[in-house]
Each structure stands twice: as C-alpha cells, then as structure tokens.
Design a protein around this motif. Structure first.
Motif, PDB file in Angstrom:
ATOM      1  N   MET A 124       0.825  -1.215   0.000  1.00  0.00           N
ATOM      2  CA  MET A 124       0.000   0.000   0.000  1.00  0.00           C
ATOM      3  C   MET A 124       0.858   1.263   0.000  1.00  0.00           C
ATOM      4  N   SER A 125       1.977   1.235   0.743  1.00  0.00           N
ATOM      5  CA  SER A 125       2.807   2.433   0.844  1.00  0.00           C
ATOM      6  C   SER A 125       3.368   2.853  -0.509  1.00  0.00           C
ATOM      7  N   ILE A 126       3.651   1.881  -1.380  1.00  0.00           N
ATOM      8  CA  ILE A 126       4.207   2.237  -2.682  1.00  0.00           C
ATOM      9  C   ILE A 126       3.187   2.996  -3.521  1.00  0.00           C
ATOM     10  N   TYR A 127       1.897   2.653  -3.357  1.00  0.00           N
ATOM     11  CA  TYR A 127       0.858   3.358  -4.101  1.00  0.00           C
ATOM     12  C   TYR A 127       0.663   4.774  -3.565  1.00  0.00           C
ATOM     13  N   ILE A 128       0.786   4.925  -2.242  1.00  0.00           N
ATOM     14  CA  ILE A 128       0.681   6.269  -1.660  1.00  0.00           C
ATOM     15  C   ILE A 128       1.813   7.150  -2.173  1.00  0.00           C
ATOM     16  N   VAL A 129       3.017   6.590  -2.214  1.00  0.00           N
ATOM     17  CA  VAL A 129       4.169   7.343  -2.717  1.00  0.00           C
ATOM     18  C   VAL A 129       3.959   7.734  -4.169  1.00  0.00           C
ATOM     19  N   GLN A 130       3.475   6.820  -4.989  1.00  0.00           N
ATOM     20  CA  GLN A 130       3.262   7.122  -6.402  1.00  0.00           C
ATOM     21  C   GLN A 130       2.140   8.145  -6.590  1.00  0.00           C
ATOM     22  N   LEU A 131       1.102   8.058  -5.756  1.00  0.00           N
ATOM     23  CA  LEU A 131       0.028   9.055  -5.840  1.00  0.00           C
ATOM     24  C   LEU A 131       0.560  10.444  -5.488  1.00  0.00           C
ATOM     25  N   LEU A 132       1.360  10.530  -4.428  1.00  0.00           N
ATOM     26  CA  LEU A 132       1.940  11.814  -4.048  1.00  0.00           C
ATOM     27  C   LEU A 132       2.880  12.338  -5.132  1.00  0.00           C
ATOM     28  N   THR A 133       3.624  11.430  -5.762  1.00  0.00           N
ATOM     29  CA  THR A 133       4.503  11.833  -6.858  1.00  0.00           C
ATOM     30  C   THR A 133       3.690  12.395  -8.020  1.00  0.00           C
ATOM     31  N   GLY A 134       2.583  11.717  -8.350  1.00  0.00           N
ATOM     32  CA  GLY A 134       1.720  12.209  -9.415  1.00  0.00           C
ATOM     33  C   GLY A 134       1.137  13.573  -9.109  1.00  0.00           C
ATOM     34  N   VAL A 135       0.742  13.783  -7.857  1.00  0.00           N
ATOM     35  CA  VAL A 135       0.204  15.089  -7.457  1.00  0.00           C
ATOM     36  C   VAL A 135       1.290  16.159  -7.536  1.00  0.00           C
ATOM     37  N   ALA A 136       2.522  15.813  -7.159  1.00  0.00           N
ATOM     38  CA  ALA A 136       3.630  16.781  -7.211  1.00  0.00           C
ATOM     39  C   ALA A 136       3.882  17.226  -8.652  1.00  0.00           C
ATOM     40  N   TYR A 137       3.936  16.273  -9.576  1.00  0.00           N
ATOM     41  CA  TYR A 137       4.104  16.644 -10.974  1.00  0.00           C
ATOM     42  C   TYR A 137       2.882  17.404 -11.489  1.00  0.00           C
ATOM     43  N   GLY A 138       1.711  17.011 -10.999  1.00  0.00           N
ATOM     44  CA  GLY A 138       0.504  17.733 -11.390  1.00  0.00           C
ATOM     45  C   GLY A 138       0.532  19.181 -10.958  1.00  0.00           C
ATOM     46  N   LEU A 150      -5.016  15.339 -12.745  1.00  0.00           N
ATOM     47  CA  LEU A 150      -5.355  14.139 -13.521  1.00  0.00           C
ATOM     48  C   LEU A 150      -4.190  13.714 -14.407  1.00  0.00           C
ATOM     49  N   ILE A 151      -3.593  14.681 -15.100  1.00  0.00           N
ATOM     50  CA  ILE A 151      -2.476  14.360 -16.002  1.00  0.00           C
ATOM     51  C   ILE A 151      -1.270  13.857 -15.209  1.00  0.00           C
ATOM     52  N   GLY A 152      -0.983  14.509 -14.082  1.00  0.00           N
ATOM     53  CA  GLY A 152       0.145  14.074 -13.254  1.00  0.00           C
ATOM     54  C   GLY A 152      -0.033  12.659 -12.750  1.00  0.00           C
ATOM     55  N   LEU A 153      -1.245  12.318 -12.300  1.00  0.00           N
ATOM     56  CA  LEU A 153      -1.513  10.975 -11.801  1.00  0.00           C
ATOM     57  C   LEU A 153      -1.461   9.943 -12.922  1.00  0.00           C
ATOM     58  N   ILE A 154      -2.051  10.281 -14.063  1.00  0.00           N
ATOM     59  CA  ILE A 154      -2.060   9.341 -15.188  1.00  0.00           C
ATOM     60  C   ILE A 154      -0.643   9.073 -15.673  1.00  0.00           C
ATOM     61  N   GLU A 155       0.169  10.127 -15.788  1.00  0.00           N
ATOM     62  CA  GLU A 155       1.551   9.939 -16.240  1.00  0.00           C
ATOM     63  C   GLU A 155       2.343   9.072 -15.258  1.00  0.00           C
ATOM     64  N   THR A 156       2.212   9.376 -13.975  1.00  0.00           N
ATOM     65  CA  THR A 156       3.003   8.661 -12.966  1.00  0.00           C
ATOM     66  C   THR A 156       2.566   7.203 -12.838  1.00  0.00           C
ATOM     67  N   LEU A 157       1.266   6.985 -12.670  1.00  0.00           N
ATOM     68  CA  LEU A 157       0.782   5.619 -12.521  1.00  0.00           C
ATOM     69  C   LEU A 157       0.867   4.847 -13.832  1.00  0.00           C
ATOM     70  N   GLY A 158       0.677   5.569 -14.952  1.00  0.00           N
ATOM     71  CA  GLY A 158       0.767   4.902 -16.245  1.00  0.00           C
ATOM     72  C   GLY A 158       2.155   4.365 -16.528  1.00  0.00           C
ATOM     73  N   LYS A 159       3.186   5.088 -16.049  1.00  0.00           N
ATOM     74  CA  LYS A 159       4.558   4.625 -16.264  1.00  0.00           C
ATOM     75  C   LYS A 159       4.866   3.367 -15.452  1.00  0.00           C
ATOM     76  N   ILE A 160       4.056   3.107 -14.425  1.00  0.00           N
ATOM     77  CA  ILE A 160       4.242   1.892 -13.630  1.00  0.00           C
ATOM     78  C   ILE A 160       3.480   0.718 -14.256  1.00  0.00           C
TER      79      ILE A 160
END
Length: 287
Positions: A1-15, A245-255
């Motif tokens: 679960m922690s890895i998904y939280i980190v990736q979500l926060l990363t997506g928000v940061a880029y967003g 939305l774009i930040g999350l899609i880019e970050t999670l999409g790359k995974i």
C-alpha cells in the motif's frame, strides 16, 4: 500500500508543476485571447535563470525570487514589443510565438550549452519522510504545498478582489470593460507578466525534479496545452483539476503501462472534448 501512496503523491507533485504553468497559459488564452506557443520557453528560462543565479552563490530561495521576477519582466517586454501589435490576429500570434520558441531555445543552447543540468534541492528540504516501508522526498511535498497555496491565491484574486472582477469581466466582455474607463492594455500586460512569472516559478520548482535540458520547453508546452484543453480556457480551477489528472495518469501509467502512459493522456483529452467541448470548467460560448 505504501508504494501506491508514494506514487500518488509523486503524481500530485508533478501535477502541481503542470498546474502552475497551465494556470498562466489558460489565463492568457482566456483573458487576452492570445495563443502563446512561447509559454513553455518561459518555463525553460525560469529554470536556467535560477541555475545561473545559484551559480553566483545565491541561495535557492533568492534565486527562485529573482528568476520569477526576471521572467515576468521578460514577459512584459515581449508583450509590449511584439504581442501588443497582434491582438485579434490568431494566426500571426501562432507564427510569432512559435518562432520565439526557436529563438529562445537557440539562445539557451548558446548561453548554457546542451548538457543536462539540474538545480540542487535546497538544504532545508533535502530530506525524506517515511511512509510505511517507503521514503518520500520532502521537496516534492513542498511542491504540492506551493501548488495548493497558489490555487488559494488565485481563488482569492478571482472572487474577492477588484482585479479579479476586472479579469472576469474581461473574459466575458472585453469591450464593456474598456468602455468603463479601465485601461485594458495595462490589464493585458499585467496578465501576460503574471502568466510568464507562473511559468518561471514552475520552471524553477521543476528543476530539482525533472532537471534542465534544451527541448524541455516543447515537452512542457504540449502537456500544459492538454491541461488547458481538459480544464477549459480561462479557468484556473479547470487547470488545477486537469493538471492533477495528467500528473496521476503519467506517474501511474509509467508503472502499469509504461509504453501507453501518454496515449492514455491523449485519450482522456479526447473523451473530455467529446463530452464537454469547452473543457471541464470552460464556459459555453453562445452563438
């Protein structure tokens, strides 16, 4: 679960980075009706200005402030000397600003070279927080915080100040604003400088995250245009939602789908345009 939280926060940061540059672009498009394809160049210049100031042994915060100010001043100069003569001429605006991107990019190569550079994370934020078994850089949380603060400032300016009322009125009926005795050209210059400053701010904050390289202006311009289209012209709220939305899609999409992340972004834009051609928060233009 922690890895998904980190990736979500990363997506928000880029967003949040996308939001800062797209907010300036959508305001310029919505208020001034100026198609500014050189907006990504302000992002590029903000990054390199800060890099230059820091190479002169200024700290990150002072370099950030000076880079934003210099970028905004450059925006004023470009608006006064070039854009000012082309209001209402969309094709000429496209050709002019498209040409400016090449001029600015070549100047950047000439002055700073073509090697990949980066801006050092300020010492105050050069740490990490622990999320479960993962660590998350404090600097990225700072970027998220700055984006949220900017959203609050834009909300306040739009809904609680006279300047915001003038800008909203300018979006709806520019001629009426001028008839009320308001200096529309001065407002336009201020809006253009504000948009350029936001692009410079996002460039400086993005330096430690994505680095610095010639050609980044084109990459960030494409993404910011997608954010503006999804969010709707003239709407900072739309830019905020679209950028996340774009930040999350880019970050999670790359995974999950590394080769399809950008395709998903474009598909999202197509779906939004099919459902709401004016964007999520854009106004319907009456015929």
């Amino acid at each position: 679960m922690s890895i998904y939280i980190v990736q979500l926060l990363t997506g928000v940061a880029y967003g949040m980075l996308y939001f800062m540059i797209a907010a300036g672009l959508t305001i310029i498009l919505g208020v001034m009706n100026v198609v500014n394809l050189a907006h990504g160049a302000f992002f590029l210049l903000g990054t390199y200005f800060a890099f230059t100031f820091m190479s002169l042994h200024l700290n990150f915060w002072l370099a950030l402030l000076l880079a934003v100010i210099v970028t905004a001043i450059l925006g004023i100069i470009i608006e006064k000397l070039l854009i000012n003569k082309l209001y209402g001429k969309e094709l000429e605006q496209v050709l002019l600003t498209f040409g400016l991107t090449f001029v600015i990019a070549d100047c950047a190569k000439w002055i700073w070279g073509t090697e990949m550079q980066t801006i050092a994370v300020p010492e105050l934020l050069n740490s990490s927080i622990t999320i479960g078994e993962m660590v998350f850089p404090a600097y990225r949380l700072f970027v998220v915080l700055v984006g949220c603060i900017l959203a609050v400032i834009l909300w306040y300016l739009e809904s609680r100040t006279r300047v915001g009322a003038i800008i909203r009125a300018g979006v709806d009926d520019r001629a009426m604003v001028a008839a009320l005795g308001i200096n529309v050209r001065l407002v336009f210059t201020g809006v253009f400088a504000f948009g350029a400053g936001l692009a410079g701010l996002s460039g400086v904050l993005g330096g430690p995250l994505i680095g610095m390289y010639t050609g980044m202006d084109s990459d960030i311009l494409v993404t910011s245009l997608i954010v503006v289209v999804i969010g709707g012209l003239g709407s900072w709220k739309g830019s905020f939602v679209g950028a996340i939305l774009i930040g999350l899609i880019e970050t999670l999409g790359k995974i999950w789908f590394p080769s399809l992340s950008m395709l998903i972004v474009f598909l999202l834009m197509v779906v939004v345009l099919m459902i709401r051609p004016q964007g999520l928060y854009g106004k319907v233009v009456s015929q």
